[in-house]
Design an enzyme around this catalytic site. Structure first.
Site, PDB file in Angstrom:
ATOM      1  N   GLY A 122      30.016 -74.791  44.556  1.00  0.00           N
ATOM      2  CA  GLY A 122      28.834 -74.535  43.723  1.00  0.00           C
ATOM      3  C   GLY A 122      28.609 -75.702  42.780  1.00  0.00           C
ATOM      4  N   ARG A 155      31.705 -63.930  29.190  1.00  0.00           N
ATOM      5  CA  ARG A 155      32.568 -64.353  30.307  1.00  0.00           C
ATOM      6  C   ARG A 155      33.390 -63.173  30.803  1.00  0.00           C
ATOM      7  NH1 ARG A 155      33.033 -68.784  26.606  1.00  0.00           N
ATOM      8  NH2 ARG A 155      32.034 -70.661  27.441  1.00  0.00           N
ATOM      9  N   HIS A 176      39.056 -69.115  25.695  1.00  0.00           N
ATOM     10  CA  HIS A 176      37.744 -69.670  26.061  1.00  0.00           C
ATOM     11  C   HIS A 176      36.766 -68.506  25.965  1.00  0.00           C
ATOM     12  CE1 HIS A 176      35.001 -72.480  27.816  1.00  0.00           C
ATOM     13  NE2 HIS A 176      34.880 -71.847  28.971  1.00  0.00           N
TER      14      HIS A 176
HETATM   15  N1  APR Z   1      36.084 -68.511  48.295  1.00  0.00           N
HETATM   16  C1  APR Z   1      35.498 -69.699  48.164  1.00  0.00           C
HETATM   17  N2  APR Z   1      34.355 -69.890  47.491  1.00  0.00           N
HETATM   18  C2  APR Z   1      33.776 -68.824  46.942  1.00  0.00           C
HETATM   19  C3  APR Z   1      34.341 -67.526  47.021  1.00  0.00           C
HETATM   20  C4  APR Z   1      35.551 -67.392  47.747  1.00  0.00           C
HETATM   21  N3  APR Z   1      36.146 -66.223  47.879  1.00  0.00           N
HETATM   22  N4  APR Z   1      33.518 -66.680  46.359  1.00  0.00           N
HETATM   23  C5  APR Z   1      32.498 -67.390  45.873  1.00  0.00           C
HETATM   24  N5  APR Z   1      32.640 -68.695  46.225  1.00  0.00           N
HETATM   25  C6  APR Z   1      31.753 -69.821  45.929  1.00  0.00           C
HETATM   26  C7  APR Z   1      30.280 -69.494  46.098  1.00  0.00           C
HETATM   27  O1  APR Z   1      29.897 -69.466  47.466  1.00  0.00           O
HETATM   28  C8  APR Z   1      29.613 -70.635  45.326  1.00  0.00           C
HETATM   29  O2  APR Z   1      29.312 -71.745  46.161  1.00  0.00           O
HETATM   30  O3  APR Z   1      31.851 -70.226  44.572  1.00  0.00           O
HETATM   31  C9  APR Z   1      30.690 -71.017  44.294  1.00  0.00           C
HETATM   32  C10 APR Z   1      30.260 -70.754  42.858  1.00  0.00           C
HETATM   33  O4  APR Z   1      29.246 -71.640  42.564  1.00  0.00           O
HETATM   34  P1  APR Z   1      28.090 -71.362  41.497  1.00  0.00           P
HETATM   35  O5  APR Z   1      27.486 -70.029  41.745  1.00  0.00           O
HETATM   36  O6  APR Z   1      27.212 -72.570  41.493  1.00  0.00           O
HETATM   37  O7  APR Z   1      28.883 -71.257  40.104  1.00  0.00           O
HETATM   38  P2  APR Z   1      29.469 -72.469  39.221  1.00  0.00           P
HETATM   39  O8  APR Z   1      28.474 -72.862  38.193  1.00  0.00           O
HETATM   40  O9  APR Z   1      30.019 -73.502  40.116  1.00  0.00           O
HETATM   41  O10 APR Z   1      30.639 -71.717  38.435  1.00  0.00           O
HETATM   42  C11 APR Z   1      31.834 -71.347  39.061  1.00  0.00           C
HETATM   43  O11 APR Z   1      33.065 -71.643  37.018  1.00  0.00           O
HETATM   44  O12 APR Z   1      32.326 -71.976  34.827  1.00  0.00           O
HETATM   45  C12 APR Z   1      32.826 -71.072  35.765  1.00  0.00           C
HETATM   46  O13 APR Z   1      31.865 -68.984  34.997  1.00  0.00           O
HETATM   47  C13 APR Z   1      31.820 -69.957  36.013  1.00  0.00           C
HETATM   48  O14 APR Z   1      33.305 -68.530  37.199  1.00  0.00           O
HETATM   49  C14 APR Z   1      32.267 -69.466  37.351  1.00  0.00           C
HETATM   50  C15 APR Z   1      32.790 -70.721  38.060  1.00  0.00           C
END
Ligand code: APR
Length: 327
Positions: free
Chosen positions: A27, A105, A192
């Site tokens: 992500g 969070r 955090h």
């Molecule tokens: N295995 C691998 N990837 C996964 C899984 C999993 N089981 N579940 C979700 N994902 C991936 C999603 O497909 C997505 O591409 O995690 C990614 C999350 O990306 P975003 O939605 O863009 O979120 P992001 O801003 O990257 O934040 C991720 O970091 O700051 C923290 O609170 C935030 O917990 C969140 C994490």
């Protein structure tokens, strides 16, 4: 150099041979972290894993095509499986949902606990000697969970929060003082979240203590802005949360491990005895190097700051107990 390290003729003096880094989650946070690590050009390979088919592969291809322009040699591989991640030296877990406006969070606890637990199991089954860096939220709870699920020694599991919160604190202080954030020394400890402990007694601007520059009221405002730093961005974005400064923070920690820099930085680490606090993953200053969290540093805090840290520990410990049902 410690064994496994060689001196290379690059701008990065110390580098471990065949450094392999995995980032789970392609992500915003994960992909930007991969980009920052790759462009810093000290790792041989960065593997990016996500459950979404094609996403990590597509992003990896896109980043690889920037190599001739940005001048880096790190190979970036995208995958939906953990086979490609085998024998990673460092694994960063960013998988999980980000906040939406109005959410804390902590509202992500259940959904992200399931994801972080599953991801940790998959990672450690093929990289039993890795160092884990957790960034998924709620951060302190996800770090404690990953530590438990992995069964790794505490020095090999840490969370990223303090680097980011400290960078935010520096930003707000610098903006108000009309200084460069690079000339601000600052520190945040604790969780955090609600019980974050920005530490004004440790803050200086060009060497001058914060209390000589601003009133107690102004300092309290800066502290509150720091605590709300992430929520302010979530509110503006409407969808998703911050990732530029967060990925800088995570990539900086990864680099400290990879290059064995032993830099002191605030990280979420297992605290057992330091500051009179026990049995909790909490934001504390630590020396970060090839072994992971090499030493927790005990600073001279004011009585108020010490009390706030103990309160943060109590709050986080209670939640970390709750999250163990997801092991
Ligand atoms: N295995 C691998 N990837 C996964 C899984 C999993 N089981 N579940 C979700 N994902 C991936 C999603 O497909 C997505 O591409 O995690 C990614 C999350 O990306 P975003 O939605 O863009 O979120 P992001 O801003 O990257 O934040 C991720 O970091 O700051 C923290 O609170 C935030 O917990 C969140 C994490």
């Amino acid at each position: 150099f410690p064994s496994g390290f060689v001196k290379l003729e690059t701008k990065h003096a110390t580098i471990r041979r065949n450094m392999k880094i995995t980032v789970v989650g392609a992500g915003f946070y994960g992909s930007t972290t991969v980009q920052r690590i790759a462009e810093a050009n000290y790792a041989d390979q960065v593997v990016m894993v996500d459950i979404l088919e094609g996403k990590p592969q597509g992003l990896a291809l896109d980043m690889m095509q920037a190599r001739s322009i940005e001048d880096f040699d790190t190979r970036i591989v995208g995958s939906n499986s953990y086979d490609e991640t085998a024998n990673s030296d460092i694994c960063v877990i960013t998988a999980g949902l980000p906040r939406k406006p109005g959410m804390s969070r902590m509202d992500l606890l259940e959904v992200n606990a399931k994801i972080v637990s599953e991801v940790t199991k998959s990672l450690v089954s093929v990289s039993p000697n890795a160092i884990l860096v957790i960034v998924s939220n709620p951060l302190d709870e996800m770090t404690a969970l990953a530590a438990k699920v992995s069964g790794f020694p505490p020095e090999r599991v840490m969370g990223q929060a303090g680097m980011l919160d400290t960078a935010r604190f520096k930003h707000f202080v610098a903006e108000k003082a009309g200084a460069r954030p690079q000339d601000v020394v600052a520190l945040t400890l604790g969780s955090h979240g609600e019980t974050m402990v920005p530490v004004p007694s440790q803050v200086t601007v060009q060497g001058k203590p914060l209390s000589e520059i601003f009133s107690a009221e102004e300092i309290e405002e800066l502290v509150q802005k720091t605590r709300d730093g992430g929520a302010e961005i979530v509110g503006l974005l409407k969808t998703g949360s911050a990732y530029y400064a967060p990925s800088s923070a995570a990539a900086h920690m990864v680099k400290a491990i990879a290059t064995d820099s032993k830099e002191q930085m605030p990280v979420c680490a297992s605290v057992n005895g330091e500051y009179g606090i026990n049995d909790v993953y909490l934001g504390v200053p630590a020396l970060i190097g090839a072994k992971g969290v090499e030493k927790i540093v005990e600073l001279d805090l004011s009585a108020d700051e010490k009390e706030a840290l103990v309160q943060a520990a109590d709050a986080v410990r209670a939640k970390q107990t709750d999250v163990m049902q997801f092991v």
